[in-house]
Design a protein around this motif. Structure first.
Motif, PDB file in Angstrom:
ATOM      1  N   SER A   1      -8.773  -4.201   1.147  1.00 51.80           N
ATOM      2  CA  SER A   1      -9.575  -3.220   1.882  1.00 51.80           C
ATOM      3  C   SER A   1     -10.611  -3.894   2.767  1.00 51.80           C
ATOM      4  O   SER A   1     -11.232  -4.880   2.370  1.00 51.80           O
ATOM      5  CB  SER A   1     -10.286  -2.299   0.878  1.00 51.80           C
ATOM      6  OG  SER A   1     -11.275  -1.549   1.557  1.00 51.80           O
TER       7      SER A   1
ATOM      8  N   ASP B   1       2.611  11.130  -0.956  1.00 58.95           N
ATOM      9  CA  ASP B   1       1.326  11.587  -0.431  1.00 58.95           C
ATOM     10  C   ASP B   1       0.275  11.573  -1.553  1.00 58.95           C
ATOM     11  O   ASP B   1       0.381  12.318  -2.532  1.00 58.95           O
ATOM     12  CB  ASP B   1       1.525  13.011   0.098  1.00 58.95           C
ATOM     13  CG  ASP B   1       0.251  13.609   0.668  1.00 58.95           C
ATOM     14  OD1 ASP B   1      -0.834  13.041   0.465  1.00 58.95           O
ATOM     15  OD2 ASP B   1       0.350  14.669   1.308  1.00 58.95           O
ATOM     16  N   PRO B   2      -0.771  10.751  -1.417  1.00 61.13           N
ATOM     17  CA  PRO B   2      -1.729  10.610  -2.522  1.00 61.13           C
ATOM     18  C   PRO B   2      -2.495  11.910  -2.815  1.00 61.13           C
ATOM     19  O   PRO B   2      -2.912  12.140  -3.957  1.00 61.13           O
ATOM     20  CB  PRO B   2      -2.667   9.500  -2.048  1.00 61.13           C
ATOM     21  CG  PRO B   2      -2.489   9.432  -0.571  1.00 61.13           C
ATOM     22  CD  PRO B   2      -1.090   9.867  -0.289  1.00 61.13           C
TER      23      PRO B   2
ATOM     24  N   TRP C   1       5.521  10.478   3.612  1.00 59.50           N
ATOM     25  CA  TRP C   1       4.255   9.759   3.426  1.00 59.50           C
ATOM     26  C   TRP C   1       4.548   8.269   3.491  1.00 59.50           C
ATOM     27  O   TRP C   1       4.833   7.630   2.499  1.00 59.50           O
ATOM     28  CB  TRP C   1       3.614  10.118   2.089  1.00 59.50           C
ATOM     29  CG  TRP C   1       2.477   9.183   1.757  1.00 59.50           C
ATOM     30  CD1 TRP C   1       2.485   8.194   0.824  1.00 59.50           C
ATOM     31  CD2 TRP C   1       1.183   9.127   2.359  1.00 59.50           C
ATOM     32  NE1 TRP C   1       1.285   7.531   0.800  1.00 59.50           N
ATOM     33  CE2 TRP C   1       0.462   8.075   1.729  1.00 59.50           C
ATOM     34  CE3 TRP C   1       0.554   9.846   3.370  1.00 59.50           C
ATOM     35  CZ2 TRP C   1      -0.855   7.752   2.080  1.00 59.50           C
ATOM     36  CZ3 TRP C   1      -0.751   9.512   3.709  1.00 59.50           C
ATOM     37  CH2 TRP C   1      -1.445   8.491   3.077  1.00 59.50           C
TER      38      TRP C   1
ATOM     39  N   ASN D   1     -13.219  -9.130   1.442  1.00 62.88           N
ATOM     40  CA  ASN D   1     -12.860  -9.009   0.023  1.00 62.88           C
ATOM     41  C   ASN D   1     -11.717  -9.957  -0.337  1.00 62.88           C
ATOM     42  O   ASN D   1     -11.655 -10.485  -1.442  1.00 62.88           O
ATOM     43  CB  ASN D   1     -12.422  -7.576  -0.300  1.00 62.88           C
ATOM     44  CG  ASN D   1     -13.534  -6.565  -0.085  1.00 62.88           C
ATOM     45  OD1 ASN D   1     -14.710  -6.934  -0.064  1.00 62.88           O
ATOM     46  ND2 ASN D   1     -13.184  -5.299   0.070  1.00 62.88           N
TER      47      ASN D   1
ATOM     48  N   SER E   1      -0.817   6.290  -3.715  1.00 64.01           N
ATOM     49  CA  SER E   1      -0.338   5.536  -2.569  1.00 64.01           C
ATOM     50  C   SER E   1      -1.432   5.427  -1.519  1.00 64.01           C
ATOM     51  O   SER E   1      -2.381   6.214  -1.498  1.00 64.01           O
ATOM     52  CB  SER E   1       0.884   6.244  -1.977  1.00 64.01           C
ATOM     53  OG  SER E   1       1.497   5.456  -0.985  1.00 64.01           O
ATOM     54  N   GLY E   2      -1.287   4.430  -0.642  1.00 62.54           N
ATOM     55  CA  GLY E   2      -2.169   4.333   0.512  1.00 62.54           C
ATOM     56  C   GLY E   2      -3.185   3.226   0.411  1.00 62.54           C
ATOM     57  O   GLY E   2      -3.125   2.368  -0.463  1.00 62.54           O
ATOM     58  N   THR E   3      -4.126   3.255   1.340  1.00 67.81           N
ATOM     59  CA  THR E   3      -5.224   2.293   1.322  1.00 67.81           C
ATOM     60  C   THR E   3      -6.301   2.805   0.379  1.00 67.81           C
ATOM     61  O   THR E   3      -6.253   3.945  -0.093  1.00 67.81           O
ATOM     62  CB  THR E   3      -5.821   2.149   2.728  1.00 67.81           C
ATOM     63  OG1 THR E   3      -6.322   3.432   3.125  1.00 67.81           O
ATOM     64  CG2 THR E   3      -4.762   1.692   3.727  1.00 67.81           C
TER      65      THR E   3
ATOM     66  N   PRO F   1       0.797  -1.234   0.000  1.00 69.38           N
ATOM     67  CA  PRO F   1       0.000   0.000   0.000  1.00 69.38           C
ATOM     68  C   PRO F   1       0.829   1.284   0.000  1.00 69.38           C
ATOM     69  O   PRO F   1       0.376   2.306  -0.510  1.00 69.38           O
ATOM     70  CB  PRO F   1      -0.823  -0.123   1.286  1.00 69.38           C
ATOM     71  CG  PRO F   1      -0.932  -1.590   1.530  1.00 69.38           C
ATOM     72  CD  PRO F   1       0.367  -2.172   1.042  1.00 69.38           C
ATOM     73  N   PHE F   2       2.026   1.240   0.541  1.00 71.28           N
ATOM     74  CA  PHE F   2       2.794   2.482   0.636  1.00 71.28           C
ATOM     75  C   PHE F   2       4.053   2.452  -0.208  1.00 71.28           C
ATOM     76  O   PHE F   2       5.002   3.184   0.053  1.00 71.28           O
ATOM     77  CB  PHE F   2       3.094   2.787   2.105  1.00 71.28           C
ATOM     78  CG  PHE F   2       1.845   2.775   2.914  1.00 71.28           C
ATOM     79  CD1 PHE F   2       0.899   3.764   2.739  1.00 71.28           C
ATOM     80  CD2 PHE F   2       1.554   1.740   3.778  1.00 71.28           C
ATOM     81  CE1 PHE F   2      -0.307   3.739   3.427  1.00 71.28           C
ATOM     82  CE2 PHE F   2       0.363   1.700   4.477  1.00 71.28           C
ATOM     83  CZ  PHE F   2      -0.577   2.704   4.302  1.00 71.28           C
TER      84      PHE F   2
ATOM     85  N   PRO G   1      -9.798  -8.778   5.449  1.00 70.07           N
ATOM     86  CA  PRO G   1     -11.036  -8.337   4.789  1.00 70.07           C
ATOM     87  C   PRO G   1     -11.801  -9.495   4.128  1.00 70.07           C
ATOM     88  O   PRO G   1     -11.198 -10.412   3.582  1.00 70.07           O
ATOM     89  CB  PRO G   1     -10.548  -7.364   3.712  1.00 70.07           C
ATOM     90  CG  PRO G   1      -9.155  -7.004   4.069  1.00 70.07           C
ATOM     91  CD  PRO G   1      -8.603  -8.131   4.882  1.00 70.07           C
TER      92      PRO G   1
ATOM     93  N   ASP H   1      -7.698   6.077   1.452  1.00 72.91           N
ATOM     94  CA  ASP H   1      -6.752   7.176   1.167  1.00 72.91           C
ATOM     95  C   ASP H   1      -6.883   7.616  -0.296  1.00 72.91           C
ATOM     96  O   ASP H   1      -6.876   8.801  -0.624  1.00 72.91           O
ATOM     97  CB  ASP H   1      -5.302   6.722   1.382  1.00 72.91           C
ATOM     98  CG  ASP H   1      -4.951   6.420   2.840  1.00 72.91           C
ATOM     99  OD1 ASP H   1      -5.489   7.086   3.726  1.00 72.91           O
ATOM    100  OD2 ASP H   1      -4.121   5.513   3.067  1.00 72.91           O
TER     101      ASP H   1
END
Lengths: 597, 597
Positions: free
Chosen positions: B39, B249-250, A483, A517, B11-13, A453-454, A515, B16
């Motif tokens: 997720s 940073d998204p 970030w 999912n 980036s991120g979940t 994810p990052f 999850p 995000d």
């Protein structure tokens, strides 16, 4: 054999590089021209500095684009060479690397190239110098070692020989076998670099992704044997262009480089290291905890079915056990912070030999000033700072612990440690792989890359043959910036069970939520039975299957103490990976839990 | 046109990513399967979340390896597809991307692939869904857009159409021209990505190095025009796999992405932005200084021949001038730290239009709360935080300064500002390039990469057509770690002279020392006249020559105030670079000076 390193392998100014190379024990250097050009130190002073440091200057490099179909350009290059001979004279170096031309006007005629090299060699000879001619893998016309050798042979000049570079040779499809037949004395210089197999432009591959021997995929020992068969007795010299090493602490990189050469010499049997003893398994894993993380970890261990069975005689150190899995909690930390795997112990059939080998590989054991087993165990420091203890068979190290008398709980069916997961500092990932391979004799398993994810992650595991000792190393492909809301450099211990569903049911700590999912996708991806998936989902168990159909069932815990988590794995026969495809699920879930505690 | 972004760009979940996409003004998203799988949010809730955010879900992707010569595998894939249709139904998305197979058993028979796609499309149609078939550039057999179109045409199913991805099309040699002839309505989806020209494996190129439109080398407007000619009226959707964006940073990345789409729409004339007015030159450059760095910078400016000519009416802000080069020293800083270029001003023929354009490109001007010229100037914030003022022709901004009455010194012959050098934050280098290009209308000059003492550097300059405004952006190829003893993110102002030797002689500050080794190499490299080189050496002047023979003479100063330095350039006619080959010399010298003050 003498050992050299090209200054281009190391970060910093020329003085930074020389200092680092000498400190790591190199005998000599290849001086990369640009390092001299940007240095305020005059060539004669560089020579003196090297003398003072005990370093010879074995090669000046590179001299580019000599040969040419344009005689005027060639004449200009001869003048350029004379200027460089002046510099070499002041440096006290007698060999210059001349690489095959990449210029548009490069010659494609062996006779012409041989004639031009002969003219240059004559000028060099007049000054007591010599020319080492190298085929760049991306040379315009001369790009293979055999063509460079044909040209050198044709020239037949005593001051003209070959420079062989393992990257340029092994990155091409031309067989290196004929190298053993090169006339003795005609290989003037040998440059060594390893590399991963990459499908990319060979110039970019060479300039960014070279590695030290043992860190990549090339068979360097076989290559060097060919060169030695041809009577080469010059230095083994490293020339590694690597984006990470170019910006890492040169003192560290130089030690890593020297370790790679020592390992190579051992493989070549030109030096004898004590062999790495067989390791039997993980003896214990030690966490450093403080007043905040300690209670969290104790609670987690209890939830996993561990029992606090021992207390150190004199220090705030606890032993927790289940099956043959042992965790040590060390509260004698000097500065508070997140929990961390401060040490781990592996059982060696011959700890003394393990320690001797480590010392020979520049990883000297230091007296164990931390618990447990301070009377017996020596610690080797891994590149990430973790102490690696090598214990003898049996549980002698437990003598420092007094039994608590607490009766063992029912446990959750955990049997032993499957692997440790250690996220590595960005600058030291390849160094860590080499460390575990050469010092402890662990094999590299496959390297995997995946999107998390990052950001992108790379993972490489090391393990012994019997797979009783496994360490999974991970790193972000790009050093993380601001970030990066995941846990920095997480660490974990994975325990085995032979019935993960029963184990999961016996846990009294909630596993990391997975999850729905994920399970829906599992059904689609693997055509799993819906009842099985329902069972997995009920317990937060993840599932992986390798291309050969071998299976892994595993679950993760949340993060405790700010940095560490646990994993429970049921490896079905034949599965030899680490569930990497599930790592992004874990990271997203850990992130979700931190935002929604 | 509707604008979408694939979640994989950010980036991120998942949450995000959705939040970032909505905040940047996107109309919809492509949902990348893995983002959903990791997720905790159920598909129906994702749909609701998107509804709440005003986002449609325009595509579910990717569905891999459908077609197969193995009918059993194909049947399994149909079952897998049914599970995905379930997910799509819950998400409320009607189109799924099916990419050409990379599996060993992939079909190589257009009839078979068409038949299998038809069967899938029939199942999709039964659920009100449709299939967008895409040729991956590395598909096992189907790897070009024209073959994918032949197959879709052969299938002739109403629920089967094409997905075109600019990367997959433009990374291959097959001409895209025929795209304009595709039957209207048969392009179901359009994915956009730019990329630099790289000589590497196309899969790696695609997965790591894609960029947003306008950041790379592809002609996206021409490509999209072809697609629009074929009657496409779906969203313009970005699908960019990029190592840096994946970990940035998204929220920032989404704005960068939207800016790229707005710029593309402008180029396509489907949206009308006010054109970027011609810029006339650099009006002034402002440094934020504190009690430590202020005196250092004043002394340096004096040494360069500047005169303190103006003092702000109300604030601790000084104006320094020489020729038409103006430097503003602003001591009204709120937190102490190294000196920094806090702002620079460029003269625009139509500042109002510049500001309107910036606002339309998501770089809204904000009221100028800092000197000078607070009554008139609006500031646009560049990605690195620097304020960019756009001033009208003339020097109206000087009205806030009272003349000091100090007589101008003799000066050193500096004429004006040649360029600014701004090292960019690692995560925002490509964003910065696009910002200066789209917002200010500056052109990208060539991107250069070079090895510097502490790691590899990338440099990209932007400039207006007349070259009166130039900004050189630099970044380290790897984000720096602890071993980076150079100045972090240095900034500099380069001034022009038409006689650098005279200027150098007139300076009363010592230039940065340049090693003799550099000059020895210069003679060898360029066959320069020894007298000329002696003159250069006497003044610390460096020399560069481009492949066409155009020349640059330039010198650097040491670093002042912890972060900034100055450069003086004499550009000989035709030279359009920035002396990049000399940057490592500068860095090594600046490092040497810091260690040997």
């Amino acid at each position: 054999m003498r050992r050299s390193i090209a200054t281009v392998c190391l970060s910093g100014t020329l003085d930074d590089k020389l200092t680092a190379a000498a400190a790591a024990g190199f005998d000599g250097i290849e001086l990369f021209e640009n390092d001299l050009v940007v240095s305020p130190t005059a060539p004669a002073e560089v020579r003196k500095r090297c003398d003072d440091l005990g370093l010879s200057i074995d090669l000046y490099q590179p001299f580019r684009d000599l040969d040419s179909t344009d005689d005027g350009l060639f004449r200009r290059s001869l003048e350029r060479a004379e200027r460089k001979f002046d510099v070499m004279a002041a440096l006290g170096v007698d060999t210059v690397l001349v690489c095959s031309s990449v210029a548009p006007a490069a010659a494609d005629d062996d006779d012409l190239i041989a004639a031009q090299l002969t003219e240059l060699a004559g000028r060099a000879q007049a000054r007591g110098m010599r020319i080492a001619y190298e085929a760049l893998a991306w040379g315009r016309h001369v790009s293979t070692w055999d063509r460079s050798w044909r040209i050198v042979r044709r020239a037949g000049h005593p001051a003209l020989g070959l420079c062989l570079d393992s990257f340029h040779v092994l990155s091409r499809e031309v067989s290196p076998a004929g190298i053993a037949e090169i006339t003795p004395g005609k290989i003037f210089f040998l440059q060594l670099a390893d590399a991963p197999h990459l499908s990319m432009d060979v110039l970019q591959w060479s300039r960014h992704h070279r590695l030290f021997p043992g860190q990549g995929a090339f068979d360097l020992p076989a290559f060097v044997r060919l060169v030695l068969s041809a009577g080469y007795d010059g230095p083994l010299s490293l020339e590694v262009f690597n984006d990470v090493f170019r910006q890492s602490d040169p003192a560290r990189t130089a030690v890593d480089a020297m370790r790679s050469l020592i390992g190579l010499e051992d493989a070549l049997a030109v030096r004898h290291l004590p062999g790495a003893p067989e390791l039997a398994g993980h003896a214990f894993t030690e966490f450093a905890v403080d007043g905040n993380s300690g209670p969290e970890l104790r609670s987690a261990l209890r939830g996993l079915g561990f029992t606090h069975t021992g207390q150190h005689r004199t220090k705030p150190v606890e032993l927790w056990e289940q099956g043959t899995a042992r965790i040590v909690l060390n509260s004698a930390v000097t500065r508070p912070g997140p929990a961390a795997i401060s040490a781990f112990a592996v059982t060696s059939t011959d700890p003394g030999r393990s320690v001797t080998r480590a010392g020979a590989l520049l990883a000297p054991a230091h007296p164990n000033v931390r618990e447990p087993g301070e009377t017996e165990l020596a610690a080797i420091t891994a590149p990430d700072g973790t102490s690696v203890f090598v214990t003898p068979p049996g549980d002698g190290w437990r003598a420092d612990f007094l039994p608590t008398g607490v009766p063992a709980g029912p446990g959750a069916g955990l049997l032993t440690v499957d692997h440790l997961g250690l996220a590595q500092p960005f600058d030291h990932f390849d160094e860590a792989g080499l460390f575990y391979h050469s010092v402890l004799g662990l094999d590299h398993l496959a390297t995997e890359e995946y999107a998390a994810p990052f950001g992108l992650m790379r993972s490489r595991a090391v393990a012994n043959t019997s797979r009783t000792v496994r360490v999974a190393l991970t790193v972000a492909l790009l050093r993380r910036g601001e970030w990066a809301p995941a846990v920095a450099d997480p660490q974990h211990v994975a325990f085995t069970t032979d019935d993960i569903v029963a184990t999961a049911a016996a846990l009294t700590l909630p596993p990391l939520p997975v999850p729905d999912n994920y399970y829906d996708d599992l059904i689609a991806r693997f055509a799993l039975d819906a009842d099985l998936v329902a069972t997995l989902a009920r317990h937060g168990i993840l599932y992986d299957r390798d291309p050969s159909g071998h299976e892994l069932l595993h679950l993760y815990t949340p993060v405790y103490g700010g940095r560490v988590f646990f994993e429970i794995v049921e490896r079905r026969p034949g599965y030899d990976r680490f569930g990497e495809p599930d790592a992004p699920v874990r990271m997203a879930a850990q992130r979700h839990r931190r935002l929604n505690p």
